[in-house]
Scaffold this active site. Structure first.
Site, PDB file in Angstrom:
ATOM      1  N   GLN A  94       4.587  15.861  -2.661  1.00 28.65           N
ATOM      2  CA  GLN A  94       5.707  16.541  -2.210  1.00 28.65           C
ATOM      3  C   GLN A  94       5.576  18.047  -2.527  1.00 28.65           C
ATOM      4  O   GLN A  94       5.136  18.291  -3.532  1.00 28.65           O
ATOM      5  CB  GLN A  94       7.183  16.040  -3.230  1.00 28.65           C
ATOM      6  CG  GLN A  94       7.279  14.637  -3.021  1.00 28.65           C
ATOM      7  CD  GLN A  94       8.029  14.342  -1.697  1.00 28.65           C
ATOM      8  OE1 GLN A  94       8.675  15.042  -1.053  1.00 28.65           O
ATOM      9  NE2 GLN A  94       8.485  12.915  -1.653  1.00 28.65           N
ATOM     10  N   TYR A 136       5.271   1.846  -0.797  1.00 30.69           N
ATOM     11  CA  TYR A 136       4.793   3.254  -0.441  1.00 30.69           C
ATOM     12  C   TYR A 136       5.168   4.198  -1.589  1.00 30.69           C
ATOM     13  O   TYR A 136       5.608   5.271  -1.390  1.00 30.69           O
ATOM     14  CB  TYR A 136       5.208   3.824   0.960  1.00 30.69           C
ATOM     15  CG  TYR A 136       4.777   2.992   2.357  1.00 30.69           C
ATOM     16  CD1 TYR A 136       3.552   2.491   2.523  1.00 30.69           C
ATOM     17  CD2 TYR A 136       5.963   2.478   2.781  1.00 30.69           C
ATOM     18  CE1 TYR A 136       3.547   1.469   3.520  1.00 30.69           C
ATOM     19  CE2 TYR A 136       5.836   1.522   3.894  1.00 30.69           C
ATOM     20  CZ  TYR A 136       4.569   1.060   4.440  1.00 30.69           C
ATOM     21  OH  TYR A 136       4.379   0.376   5.370  1.00 30.69           O
ATOM     22  N   ASN A 168       5.419   9.169  -7.634  1.00 34.32           N
ATOM     23  CA  ASN A 168       6.203  10.271  -7.935  1.00 34.32           C
ATOM     24  C   ASN A 168       7.637   9.589  -8.339  1.00 34.32           C
ATOM     25  O   ASN A 168       8.106  10.206  -9.307  1.00 34.32           O
ATOM     26  CB  ASN A 168       6.369  10.902  -6.477  1.00 34.32           C
ATOM     27  CG  ASN A 168       7.126  12.074  -6.727  1.00 34.32           C
ATOM     28  OD1 ASN A 168       6.952  12.928  -7.600  1.00 34.32           O
ATOM     29  ND2 ASN A 168       8.355  12.334  -5.595  1.00 34.32           N
ATOM     30  N   GLU A 220       1.030   0.635  -2.641  1.00 32.75           N
ATOM     31  CA  GLU A 220       0.571   1.876  -2.079  1.00 32.75           C
ATOM     32  C   GLU A 220      -0.745   1.252  -1.454  1.00 32.75           C
ATOM     33  O   GLU A 220      -1.452   0.589  -2.151  1.00 32.75           O
ATOM     34  CB  GLU A 220       0.303   2.732  -3.061  1.00 32.75           C
ATOM     35  CG  GLU A 220      -0.326   3.917  -2.373  1.00 32.75           C
ATOM     36  CD  GLU A 220       0.309   4.643  -1.467  1.00 32.75           C
ATOM     37  OE1 GLU A 220      -0.654   4.936  -0.386  1.00 32.75           O
ATOM     38  OE2 GLU A 220       1.530   5.136  -1.351  1.00 32.75           O
ATOM     39  N   ASP A 241      10.610   5.252   1.013  1.00 32.16           N
ATOM     40  CA  ASP A 241      10.394   6.641   1.242  1.00 32.16           C
ATOM     41  C   ASP A 241       9.327   6.624   2.401  1.00 32.16           C
ATOM     42  O   ASP A 241       8.268   7.129   2.204  1.00 32.16           O
ATOM     43  CB  ASP A 241       9.942   7.529   0.113  1.00 32.16           C
ATOM     44  CG  ASP A 241       9.884   9.141   0.331  1.00 32.16           C
ATOM     45  OD1 ASP A 241      10.307   9.483   1.581  1.00 32.16           O
ATOM     46  OD2 ASP A 241       9.330   9.587  -0.511  1.00 32.16           O
ATOM     47  N   CYS A 248      12.645  11.722   5.354  1.00 29.62           N
ATOM     48  CA  CYS A 248      12.070  13.067   5.772  1.00 29.62           C
ATOM     49  C   CYS A 248      12.534  13.266   7.138  1.00 29.62           C
ATOM     50  O   CYS A 248      12.233  14.284   8.045  1.00 29.62           O
ATOM     51  CB  CYS A 248      10.773  13.167   5.497  1.00 29.62           C
ATOM     52  SG  CYS A 248       9.604  12.113   6.461  1.00 29.62           S
ATOM     53  N   GLU A 302      15.484  16.669   4.587  1.00 26.78           N
ATOM     54  CA  GLU A 302      15.248  15.569   3.569  1.00 26.78           C
ATOM     55  C   GLU A 302      16.377  14.861   3.142  1.00 26.78           C
ATOM     56  O   GLU A 302      17.467  15.602   2.845  1.00 26.78           O
ATOM     57  CB  GLU A 302      14.463  15.980   2.449  1.00 26.78           C
ATOM     58  CG  GLU A 302      13.633  14.846   1.569  1.00 26.78           C
ATOM     59  CD  GLU A 302      12.354  14.409   2.143  1.00 26.78           C
ATOM     60  OE1 GLU A 302      11.855  13.736   1.322  1.00 26.78           O
ATOM     61  OE2 GLU A 302      11.603  15.281   3.006  1.00 26.78           O
TER      62      GLU A 302
END
Length: 365
Positions: free
Chosen positions: A188, A216, A221, A237, A297, A322, A356
């Site tokens: 990020q 993902y 994070n 991931e 996300d 996003c 976002e």
């Protein structure tokens, strides 16, 4: 971009708030929570092309409208550390031909904890002479007080002088979390707003029961900060460097209820439905997880139709987007079964059109 319209920041943010409110209106979203950014030096990474002109060379960017290149000597949206490094680096590169010959791009990744990686990208193979010169460059920068890593990249080649990562510290509701960030993989960009996103996500999922599934997860994070609210967390991931960083972050933050598996959302769907078996899941009992909450996300394209169907099976959905337009495409389906309990705008990218957004969805009935 050299002079930021700082005095217009509030008005620009209000415009984004209006736009996002209008986009979410068909889905009966509650009032937006709005999280502002610092007005300058908010971006922790930056990439520049290098333009050579005779013996001189400098950072350039391209105007999005005209596509014309323009020279960049300072970059006020980037961290103060990146700006200091940009000024210090070029005179030192000019001292050694092997370092600037066929150099076409420089990437910077910095942290709030004052560490920085400089990646030098070349249209030539890198040899021992380059490596020796890069070591000298690093020593010169260290003498100027920089805590710096140098990475050289060329076609099918990557040389790290020491390491290709930095460790960031993000504060979430008064607690510090360590996040390893790997050069050339996604992180990020706006650290201040990232902390606000993490705090909002933690607040949404407080008092949750059962387990969390995250698709993902990148370097972990969100899942690392969210683990406190769940019995167990299962996260997927696909990128190897991100998985390795996530595993480090789990250990560094002493999280003992988070399991990362390297597979795509599509593969995970097949595994959950028992369509096929995966060696990567050996020793992981998917039936032991009671995931009532899912966190997504996705990239700018949003969720594909199959993943939307998978997500819809969960009681609660935390969706960070996003691209609010693809979020709204997905909400056309999700809003049939779920209602929006909370909605937020995070100003990750001030002075741009980018927004976002976050929505917290709970199953109807």
């Amino acid at each position: 971009m050299q002079n930021l319209p700082v005095t217009h920041y509030s008005a620009l943010l209000a415009e984004k708030q209006e736009k996002l409110t209008a986009l979410l209106a068909p889905f009966n979203a509650p009032n937006l929570q709005v999280f502002a950014s610092p007005t300058q030096h908010f971006r922790m990474r930056a990439e520049f092309r290098i333009w050579h002109e005779g013996d001189d060379f400098y950072h350039i960017m391209f105007d999005q409208q005209s596509k014309q290149r323009y020279r960049v000597d300072n970059f006020p949206i980037a961290s103060e550390l990146i700006n200091r490094m940009m000024t210090a680096l070029l005179p030192l590169l000019k001292q050694q031909t092997v370092l600037h010959h066929r150099l076409f791009q420089i990437d910077y990744l910095s942290t709030q904890s004052q560490h920085i990686i400089v990646s030098l990208l070349y249209h030539k193979a890198l040899d021992e002479d380059w490596q020796a010169a890069a070591q000298t460059l690093r020593s010169q920068l260290q003498q100027q007080g920089f805590n710096v890593q140098i990475v050289g990249r060329a076609s099918k080649q990557k040389i790290c002088l020491e390491q290709d990562y930095v460790d960031e510290i993000l504060r979430v509701h008064g607690k510090d979390y360590i996040y390893r960030q790997v050069e050339n993989s996604f992180t990020q960009p706006n650290a201040t707003v990232n902390s606000k996103m993490l705090e909002w996500a933690v607040d949404c999922t407080r008092n949750s029961h059962g387990d969390l599934l995250e698709l993902y997860c990148g370097n972990g994070n969100f899942s690392i900060a969210l683990a406190q609210n769940f019995r167990k967390v299962l996260a997927t991931e696909i990128a190897k460097p991100s998985v390795a960083a996530a595993q480090f972050n789990i250990a560094a933050n002493q999280i003992n209820n988070l399991q990362i598996i390297r597979m795509s959302a599509e593969e995970f769907t097949q595994a959950m439905q028992g369509v096929r078996e995966f060696n990567r899941l050996k020793g992981i009992d998917l039936k032991a997880y009671e995931c009532n909450t899912i966190f997504v996300d996705p990239p700018r394209a949003g969720l594909d139709a199959d993943t939307v169907k998978l997500v819809q099976q969960y009681e609660r959905i935390l969706y960070i987007s996003c691209n609010p337009h693809t979020l709204c495409d997905n909400l056309q389906t999700l809003s049939q079964t779920h209602r929006i309990e909370k909605a937020a705008l995070f100003d990750q990218f001030p002075y741009t059109e980018h927004m976002e957004a976050g929505v917290w969805l709970v199953r109807k009935g």
